[in-house]
Design a protein around this motif. Structure first.
Motif, PDB file in Angstrom:
ATOM      1  N   ILE A  97       0.825  -1.216   0.000  1.00  0.00           N
ATOM      2  CA  ILE A  97       0.000   0.000   0.000  1.00  0.00           C
ATOM      3  C   ILE A  97       0.860   1.268   0.000  1.00  0.00           C
ATOM      4  CG2 ILE A  97      -0.326   0.297   2.483  1.00  0.00           C
ATOM      5  CD1 ILE A  97      -3.324   0.841   1.760  1.00  0.00           C
ATOM      6  N   GLU A  98       2.075   1.169   0.524  1.00  0.00           N
ATOM      7  CA  GLU A  98       2.955   2.334   0.563  1.00  0.00           C
ATOM      8  C   GLU A  98       3.288   2.853  -0.832  1.00  0.00           C
ATOM      9  OE1 GLU A  98       3.486  -0.465   2.289  1.00  0.00           O
ATOM     10  OE2 GLU A  98       3.337   0.180   4.376  1.00  0.00           O
ATOM     11  N   THR A  99       3.142   2.019  -1.858  1.00  0.00           N
ATOM     12  CA  THR A  99       3.442   2.458  -3.226  1.00  0.00           C
ATOM     13  C   THR A  99       2.397   3.441  -3.747  1.00  0.00           C
ATOM     14  OG1 THR A  99       2.257   0.604  -4.233  1.00  0.00           O
ATOM     15  CG2 THR A  99       4.608   0.278  -3.746  1.00  0.00           C
ATOM     16  N   TYR A 100       1.258   3.560  -3.062  1.00  0.00           N
ATOM     17  CA  TYR A 100       0.221   4.503  -3.472  1.00  0.00           C
ATOM     18  C   TYR A 100       0.486   5.916  -2.958  1.00  0.00           C
ATOM     19  CZ  TYR A 100      -2.716   0.680  -5.058  1.00  0.00           C
ATOM     20  OH  TYR A 100      -3.222  -0.386  -5.734  1.00  0.00           O
ATOM     21  N   PHE A 101       1.482   6.080  -2.118  1.00  0.00           N
ATOM     22  CA  PHE A 101       1.729   7.365  -1.481  1.00  0.00           C
ATOM     23  C   PHE A 101       2.979   8.018  -2.055  1.00  0.00           C
ATOM     24  CE2 PHE A 101      -0.453   4.875   1.769  1.00  0.00           C
ATOM     25  CZ  PHE A 101      -1.489   5.743   2.103  1.00  0.00           C
ATOM     26  N   HIS A 102       2.865   9.296  -2.299  1.00  0.00           N
ATOM     27  CA  HIS A 102       4.037  10.095  -2.628  1.00  0.00           C
ATOM     28  C   HIS A 102       3.750  11.508  -2.154  1.00  0.00           C
ATOM     29  CE1 HIS A 102       7.592  11.615  -4.525  1.00  0.00           C
ATOM     30  NE2 HIS A 102       6.867  12.538  -5.120  1.00  0.00           N
ATOM     31  N   ASP A 103       4.370  11.885  -1.094  1.00  0.00           N
ATOM     32  CA  ASP A 103       4.176  13.219  -0.523  1.00  0.00           C
ATOM     33  C   ASP A 103       5.468  13.993  -0.741  1.00  0.00           C
ATOM     34  OD1 ASP A 103       3.577  15.468   0.905  1.00  0.00           O
ATOM     35  OD2 ASP A 103       3.071  14.439   2.766  1.00  0.00           O
ATOM     36  N   SER A 104       5.448  14.921  -1.666  1.00  0.00           N
ATOM     37  CA  SER A 104       6.667  15.648  -2.013  1.00  0.00           C
ATOM     38  C   SER A 104       6.823  16.934  -1.227  1.00  0.00           C
ATOM     39  CB  SER A 104       6.668  15.957  -3.515  1.00  0.00           C
ATOM     40  OG  SER A 104       5.555  16.784  -3.824  1.00  0.00           O
ATOM     41  N   ARG A 105       5.846  17.264  -0.381  1.00  0.00           N
ATOM     42  CA  ARG A 105       5.913  18.510   0.374  1.00  0.00           C
ATOM     43  C   ARG A 105       6.216  18.227   1.839  1.00  0.00           C
ATOM     44  NH1 ARG A 105       0.175  20.235  -1.902  1.00  0.00           N
ATOM     45  NH2 ARG A 105      -0.036  18.069  -1.355  1.00  0.00           N
ATOM     46  N   PRO A 106       7.191  18.933   2.397  1.00  0.00           N
ATOM     47  CA  PRO A 106       7.490  18.719   3.809  1.00  0.00           C
ATOM     48  C   PRO A 106       6.355  19.247   4.690  1.00  0.00           C
ATOM     49  CG  PRO A 106       9.027  20.299   2.814  1.00  0.00           C
ATOM     50  CD  PRO A 106       8.080  19.864   1.753  1.00  0.00           C
ATOM     51  N   PRO A 107       6.098  18.653   5.799  1.00  0.00           N
ATOM     52  CA  PRO A 107       6.737  17.413   6.241  1.00  0.00           C
ATOM     53  C   PRO A 107       6.130  16.228   5.501  1.00  0.00           C
ATOM     54  CG  PRO A 107       5.065  18.047   7.825  1.00  0.00           C
ATOM     55  CD  PRO A 107       5.092  19.132   6.778  1.00  0.00           C
ATOM     56  N   VAL A 108       6.972  15.279   5.119  1.00  0.00           N
ATOM     57  CA  VAL A 108       6.495  14.100   4.412  1.00  0.00           C
ATOM     58  C   VAL A 108       5.830  13.188   5.432  1.00  0.00           C
ATOM     59  CG1 VAL A 108       7.178  12.093   3.052  1.00  0.00           C
ATOM     60  CG2 VAL A 108       8.270  14.311   2.665  1.00  0.00           C
ATOM     61  N   VAL A 109       4.506  13.094   5.332  1.00  0.00           N
ATOM     62  CA  VAL A 109       3.731  12.321   6.303  1.00  0.00           C
ATOM     63  C   VAL A 109       2.693  11.506   5.555  1.00  0.00           C
ATOM     64  CG1 VAL A 109       2.111  12.485   8.233  1.00  0.00           C
ATOM     65  CG2 VAL A 109       3.985  14.119   8.047  1.00  0.00           C
ATOM     66  N   HIS A 110       2.550  10.277   5.911  1.00  0.00           N
ATOM     67  CA  HIS A 110       1.421   9.490   5.429  1.00  0.00           C
ATOM     68  C   HIS A 110       1.120   8.386   6.428  1.00  0.00           C
ATOM     69  CE1 HIS A 110       4.675   6.979   3.697  1.00  0.00           C
ATOM     70  NE2 HIS A 110       3.826   5.999   3.874  1.00  0.00           N
ATOM     71  N   ASP A 111      -0.124   8.002   6.471  1.00  0.00           N
ATOM     72  CA  ASP A 111      -0.590   6.958   7.364  1.00  0.00           C
ATOM     73  C   ASP A 111      -1.144   5.834   6.503  1.00  0.00           C
ATOM     74  OD1 ASP A 111      -1.755   5.300   9.213  1.00  0.00           O
ATOM     75  OD2 ASP A 111      -3.131   6.805  10.015  1.00  0.00           O
ATOM     76  N   PRO A 112      -0.431   4.743   6.353  1.00  0.00           N
ATOM     77  CA  PRO A 112      -0.880   3.674   5.466  1.00  0.00           C
ATOM     78  C   PRO A 112      -1.979   2.795   6.058  1.00  0.00           C
ATOM     79  CG  PRO A 112       1.200   3.089   6.450  1.00  0.00           C
ATOM     80  CD  PRO A 112       0.890   4.493   6.902  1.00  0.00           C
ATOM     81  N   ASP A 113      -2.333   3.014   7.314  1.00  0.00           N
ATOM     82  CA  ASP A 113      -3.350   2.174   7.938  1.00  0.00           C
ATOM     83  C   ASP A 113      -4.754   2.540   7.465  1.00  0.00           C
ATOM     84  OD1 ASP A 113      -1.444   0.819   9.395  1.00  0.00           O
ATOM     85  OD2 ASP A 113      -1.686   2.064  11.182  1.00  0.00           O
ATOM     86  N   ILE A 114      -5.550   1.527   7.251  1.00  0.00           N
ATOM     87  CA  ILE A 114      -6.963   1.692   6.946  1.00  0.00           C
ATOM     88  C   ILE A 114      -7.718   1.277   8.198  1.00  0.00           C
ATOM     89  CG2 ILE A 114      -8.891   0.913   5.525  1.00  0.00           C
ATOM     90  CD1 ILE A 114      -6.780   0.330   3.316  1.00  0.00           C
ATOM     91  N   VAL A 115      -8.568   2.170   8.699  1.00  0.00           N
ATOM     92  CA  VAL A 115      -9.333   1.908   9.914  1.00  0.00           C
ATOM     93  C   VAL A 115     -10.808   1.864   9.531  1.00  0.00           C
ATOM     94  CG1 VAL A 115      -9.875   2.713  12.241  1.00  0.00           C
ATOM     95  CG2 VAL A 115      -7.601   3.140  11.280  1.00  0.00           C
ATOM     96  N   ALA A 116     -11.504   0.842   9.988  1.00  0.00           N
ATOM     97  CA  ALA A 116     -12.923   0.710   9.673  1.00  0.00           C
ATOM     98  C   ALA A 116     -13.714   0.367  10.927  1.00  0.00           C
ATOM     99  CB  ALA A 116     -13.143  -0.363   8.612  1.00  0.00           C
ATOM    100  N   LEU A 117     -14.876   0.980  11.043  1.00  0.00           N
ATOM    101  CA  LEU A 117     -15.820   0.693  12.114  1.00  0.00           C
ATOM    102  C   LEU A 117     -17.077   0.140  11.455  1.00  0.00           C
ATOM    103  CD1 LEU A 117     -16.776   0.899  15.089  1.00  0.00           C
ATOM    104  CD2 LEU A 117     -17.589   3.203  14.525  1.00  0.00           C
ATOM    105  N   ALA A 118     -17.388  -1.111  11.726  1.00  0.00           N
ATOM    106  CA  ALA A 118     -18.582  -1.741  11.168  1.00  0.00           C
ATOM    107  C   ALA A 118     -19.640  -1.819  12.255  1.00  0.00           C
ATOM    108  CB  ALA A 118     -18.246  -3.133  10.649  1.00  0.00           C
TER     109      ALA A 118
END
Length: 167
Positions: free
Chosen positions: A120-141
């Protein structure tokens, strides 16, 4: 000034109400974003029809392909693209959805999961500092005692440009 050539999915404003001692309504709106004044208008419209201590949370999906709700994409630089009629429509419908969510409250079983898909990390590209991404998917059913689905709330932080220029 890029006019839409089709519709992939309809734009929505959806809300789910939760109650455990107090009522919290979480609304997701398909838009680039909303200003705090817009959120306050949603809350003010819904408040007279909600329990006194209800909290209304409004989040935008940050949809780059939706109607301009922030004035970002006007016909030329320095000219707002905000459509006041649409903004009022969106505020009215979101307030109505919040009220409807509270009216639909029922006993429910909740299941919370967090997952991360391989690669899933391949879907992220943050070129602006600060480089931040959260690869977790959270679901409440949420489901009835018999197991029938009531609602699913998903949180996945992904910028809409992750799918590329043809998105």
């Amino acid at each position: 000034n890029r006019v839409a050539t089709g519709v992939h999915d309809p734009l929505t404003a959806r809300c789910v109400a939760l109650e455990a001692g107090r009522v919290v309504v979480i609304c997701g709106v398909d838009s680039i974003g909303l200003f705090f004044d817009d959120v306050q208008r949603i809350r003010a419209q819904a408040a007279p029809r909600l329990p006194q201590a209800a909290t209304v949370i409004v989040a935008a999906t940050h949809d780059h392909e939706a109607v301009d709700t922030m004035g970002l994409w006007g016909p030329m630089p320095g000219v707002s693209g905000l459509d006041e009629r649409y903004a009022t429509f969106l505020i009215d419908r979101t307030a109505e959805a919040a009220v409807a969510a509270v009216a639909a409250l029922q006993p429910a079983r909740a299941r919370l999961v967090t997952t991360r898909f391989p690669g899933i990390e391949t879907y992220f590209h943050d070129s602006r500092p600060p480089v931040v991404h959260d690869p977790d998917i959270v679901a409440l059913a949420l489901s009835t005692a018999a197991g029938a689905p009531i609602a699913t709330l998903v949180n996945w932080a992904s910028h809409p440009e992750a799918l590329g220029g043809r998105n």
